[in-house]
Enzyme design. Structure first.
Site, PDB file in Angstrom:
ATOM      1  CB  THR A 232      38.438 -51.991  33.553  1.00 11.96           C
ATOM      2  OG1 THR A 232      39.854 -51.801  33.602  1.00 11.96           O
ATOM      3  CG2 THR A 232      37.740 -50.649  33.578  1.00 11.96           C
ATOM      4  CB  SER A 233      41.237 -56.075  36.204  1.00  8.24           C
ATOM      5  OG  SER A 233      42.141 -56.997  35.683  1.00  8.24           O
ATOM      6  NE  ARG A 234      38.305 -62.014  34.294  1.00  9.64           N
ATOM      7  CZ  ARG A 234      38.337 -61.429  33.091  1.00  9.64           C
ATOM      8  NH1 ARG A 234      38.030 -60.142  32.968  1.00  9.64           N
ATOM      9  NH2 ARG A 234      38.646 -62.117  32.009  1.00  9.64           N
ATOM     10  CG  ASP A 258      33.571 -53.000  32.377  1.00  5.25           C
ATOM     11  OD1 ASP A 258      32.420 -52.659  32.042  1.00  5.25           O
ATOM     12  OD2 ASP A 258      34.275 -53.770  31.692  1.00  5.25           O
ATOM     13  CD  GLU A 263      31.739 -59.980  35.573  1.00  7.40           C
ATOM     14  OE1 GLU A 263      32.216 -58.929  36.017  1.00  7.40           O
ATOM     15  OE2 GLU A 263      31.991 -60.422  34.431  1.00  7.40           O
ATOM     16  CG  HIS A 295      33.001 -57.998  31.750  1.00  7.09           C
ATOM     17  ND1 HIS A 295      33.379 -58.928  32.686  1.00  7.09           N
ATOM     18  CD2 HIS A 295      34.081 -57.855  30.920  1.00  7.09           C
ATOM     19  CE1 HIS A 295      34.618 -59.333  32.428  1.00  7.09           C
ATOM     20  NE2 HIS A 295      35.067 -58.688  31.357  1.00  7.09           N
ATOM     21  CD  GLN A 296      29.756 -50.296  28.520  1.00  3.76           C
ATOM     22  OE1 GLN A 296      28.683 -50.328  29.123  1.00  3.76           O
ATOM     23  NE2 GLN A 296      30.008 -49.386  27.593  1.00  3.76           N
ATOM     24  CB  ALA A 297      36.315 -52.498  29.616  1.00  3.34           C
ATOM     25  CG  PHE A 298      35.005 -56.992  25.703  1.00  6.19           C
ATOM     26  CD1 PHE A 298      34.090 -56.963  26.733  1.00  6.19           C
ATOM     27  CD2 PHE A 298      34.616 -57.571  24.505  1.00  6.19           C
ATOM     28  CE1 PHE A 298      32.819 -57.501  26.592  1.00  6.19           C
ATOM     29  CE2 PHE A 298      33.339 -58.119  24.344  1.00  6.19           C
ATOM     30  CZ  PHE A 298      32.440 -58.080  25.387  1.00  6.19           C
TER      31      PHE A 298
HETATM   32  P1  NAD Z   1      48.581 -58.842  30.859  1.00  2.00           P
HETATM   33  O1  NAD Z   1      48.871 -60.260  31.146  1.00  2.00           O
HETATM   34  O2  NAD Z   1      49.162 -58.207  29.629  1.00  2.00           O
HETATM   35  O3  NAD Z   1      49.044 -57.946  32.104  1.00  2.00           O
HETATM   36  C1  NAD Z   1      48.819 -58.276  33.437  1.00  2.00           C
HETATM   37  C2  NAD Z   1      49.892 -57.600  34.268  1.00  2.00           C
HETATM   38  O4  NAD Z   1      49.598 -57.854  35.645  1.00  2.00           O
HETATM   39  C3  NAD Z   1      51.303 -58.153  33.989  1.00  2.00           C
HETATM   40  O5  NAD Z   1      52.213 -57.096  33.794  1.00  2.00           O
HETATM   41  C4  NAD Z   1      51.617 -58.943  35.250  1.00  2.00           C
HETATM   42  O6  NAD Z   1      53.005 -58.969  35.576  1.00  2.00           O
HETATM   43  C5  NAD Z   1      50.814 -58.162  36.289  1.00  2.00           C
HETATM   44  N1  NAD Z   1      50.588 -58.917  37.516  1.00  2.00           N
HETATM   45  C6  NAD Z   1      50.420 -60.259  37.672  1.00  2.00           C
HETATM   46  N2  NAD Z   1      50.298 -60.573  38.967  1.00  2.00           N
HETATM   47  C7  NAD Z   1      50.402 -59.398  39.648  1.00  2.00           C
HETATM   48  C8  NAD Z   1      50.374 -59.075  41.024  1.00  2.00           C
HETATM   49  N3  NAD Z   1      50.243 -60.032  41.959  1.00  2.00           N
HETATM   50  N4  NAD Z   1      50.487 -57.783  41.372  1.00  2.00           N
HETATM   51  C9  NAD Z   1      50.657 -56.807  40.417  1.00  2.00           C
HETATM   52  N5  NAD Z   1      50.712 -57.068  39.107  1.00  2.00           N
HETATM   53  C10 NAD Z   1      50.576 -58.343  38.717  1.00  2.00           C
HETATM   54  O7  NAD Z   1      47.008 -58.698  30.871  1.00  2.00           O
HETATM   55  P2  NAD Z   1      46.124 -57.535  30.220  1.00  2.00           P
HETATM   56  O8  NAD Z   1      45.812 -57.882  28.807  1.00  2.00           O
HETATM   57  O9  NAD Z   1      46.729 -56.218  30.513  1.00  2.00           O
HETATM   58  O10 NAD Z   1      44.765 -57.734  31.028  1.00  2.00           O
HETATM   59  C11 NAD Z   1      44.698 -57.500  32.426  1.00  2.00           C
HETATM   60  C12 NAD Z   1      43.391 -58.026  32.954  1.00  2.00           C
HETATM   61  O11 NAD Z   1      42.322 -57.233  32.428  1.00  2.00           O
HETATM   62  C13 NAD Z   1      43.051 -59.460  32.491  1.00  2.00           C
HETATM   63  O12 NAD Z   1      43.635 -60.418  33.351  1.00  2.00           O
HETATM   64  C14 NAD Z   1      41.552 -59.477  32.564  1.00  2.00           C
HETATM   65  O13 NAD Z   1      41.177 -59.960  33.836  1.00  2.00           O
HETATM   66  C15 NAD Z   1      41.138 -58.011  32.461  1.00  2.00           C
HETATM   67  N6  NAD Z   1      40.369 -57.709  31.240  1.00  2.00           N
HETATM   68  C16 NAD Z   1      39.146 -57.123  31.362  1.00  2.00           C
HETATM   69  C17 NAD Z   1      38.404 -56.816  30.237  1.00  2.00           C
HETATM   70  C18 NAD Z   1      37.059 -56.135  30.311  1.00  2.00           C
HETATM   71  O14 NAD Z   1      36.310 -56.119  29.316  1.00  2.00           O
HETATM   72  N7  NAD Z   1      36.672 -55.546  31.436  1.00  2.00           N
HETATM   73  C19 NAD Z   1      38.910 -57.133  28.963  1.00  2.00           C
HETATM   74  C20 NAD Z   1      40.178 -57.717  28.874  1.00  2.00           C
HETATM   75  C21 NAD Z   1      40.899 -58.010  30.014  1.00  2.00           C
END
Ligand code: NAD
Length: 332
Positions: A232-234, A258, A263, A295-298
């Protein structure tokens, strides 16, 4: 003061118009994405507001600088689509919404896990066709399973807690171990160990040079056969071609995503009447054990409210004081 928005949907307009009263900005909304071809649409604007798939490249930033734009506000947490060095060079402030509702994303990751496991999406359709058989719907208990969490920031942390509530053993990998999570029983382990031991792997780290294709053919072969993979990240955290090969062999038995590497050409649009040329997403969607959401997780009321208020506050503070009270929101 004027803010020009790109990649807007009806719900963006609704929320920003609703909360703009106390700020009094002039708001201009474009449905189209911001990129080198569309930047010309910005006209006498103090700030530009973008989302996850807008391409804020060096070229775009240079054009925005010529147009005297002072702030680029991301109405999201991730910022992999922005050239931060170029923004610094052109003296444009970049801000984001670092944490709006980590629970929204964590809960969606859990929704993907439960749906893939207990196949409620298939049961729903089956029962509506008066097919009450259970064949093919067999799931597994989450209780007692090992869940590997890559990235334990705001979202990863919320996800760990939910999975602990199911009675799962939670392993985590992050560049910085989280003491609070450790105290609650989450074990921080090297990435290889996490991959070797986890029944479910969920990605919650940002996309950057270190994490691009963190799930590749090399790391997939370290995983338990039959693993469930959740992203659900990127999209680009996953090498999609390698994942398709692993889905074909059964090494990956469930995939919930997601986000998708390409995308920006597909998500947030209704393409039901068109031919999709992207064969990779078509292949992914052809597997019965793959669940794709766009991309609806948010996308919860709480998250949209927080995104709107934080974005308006960020722009207001930066334009008035060239400073932000929430330092974590300022990228450049
Ligand atoms: P955050 O910055 O709070 O947490 C990211 C974590 O990843 C941190 O603890 C960091 O130390 C760790 N990290 C960085 N580089 C790393 C690596 N090489 N290996 C392992 N861990 C590593 O961010 P968050 O708010 O938890 O969001 C995380 C991601 O979720 C965002 O970057 C975004 O891409 C994604 N996201 C997706 C949606 C969605 O709707 N699908 C919505 C919000 C965020």
């Amino acid at each position: 003061m004027k803010i020009t928005f790109f990649s807007t949907q009806p719900y963006d307009k609704e929320f920003f118009n609703r909360y703009n009263d106390s700020f009094g900005f002039q708001l201009d909304f474009f449905e189209i994405e911001l990129n080198a071809q569309t930047v010309h649409l910005v006209d006498k604007s103090d700030a530009v507001c973008v989302f996850v798939n807008d391409i804020v490249s060096e070229t775009v930033i240079a054009q925005l600088s010529i147009k005297n734009v002072k702030v680029i506000a991301l109405r999201c947490a991730g910022f992999n689509n922005v050239d931060l060095a170029a923004a610094k060079q052109h003296n444009i402030n970049i801000c984001r919404v670092p944490a709006y509702s980590p629970q929204a994303v964590a809960e969606h990751a859990v929704a993907l896990i439960l749906t893939l496991n207990r196949k409620t999406h298939k049961a729903y359709n089956r029962v509506r066709e008066q097919n009450f058989s259970l064949n093919g719907l067999l799931g597994f208990d989450l209780y007692g399973k090992t869940v590997g969490v890559i990235g334990t920031g705001n979202i990863g942390k919320a996800f760990c807690r939910i999975m602990q509530g199911f009675g799962c053993k939670v392993l985590a990998f992050d560049i910085i171990a989280n003491k609070e999570l450790e105290a609650s029983g989450v074990q921080f382990v090297p990435l290889i160990e996490l991959l070797q031991q986890s029944d479910i792997v969920s990605l919650h780290c940002p996309l950057n040079e270190q994490t691009k294709h963190i799930i590749s053919s090399d790391t997939i072969q370290m995983m338990k056969p039959g693993v469930m993979l959740i992203n659900t990240s990127r999209g680009a955290l996953i090498d999609t071609t390698a994942v398709i090969t692993a889905l074909k062999s059964g090494q990956i038995a469930y995939l919930g995503i997601d986000v998708y590497e390409q995308e920006e050409h597909i998500f947030f649009r209704d393409l039901s009447a068109t031919v999709i040329e992207d064969d990779t997403i078509q292949r992914l969607m052809s597997f019965s054990n793959v669940l794709v959401t766009a991309h609806q997780a948010f996308f919860t009321k709480e998250a949209l409210t927080q995104i709107t208020l934080t974005t308006l506050r960020n722009v207001d503070e930066l334009l008035k004081t060239n400073n932000l009270s929430a330092r974590s929101a300022l990228l450049v």
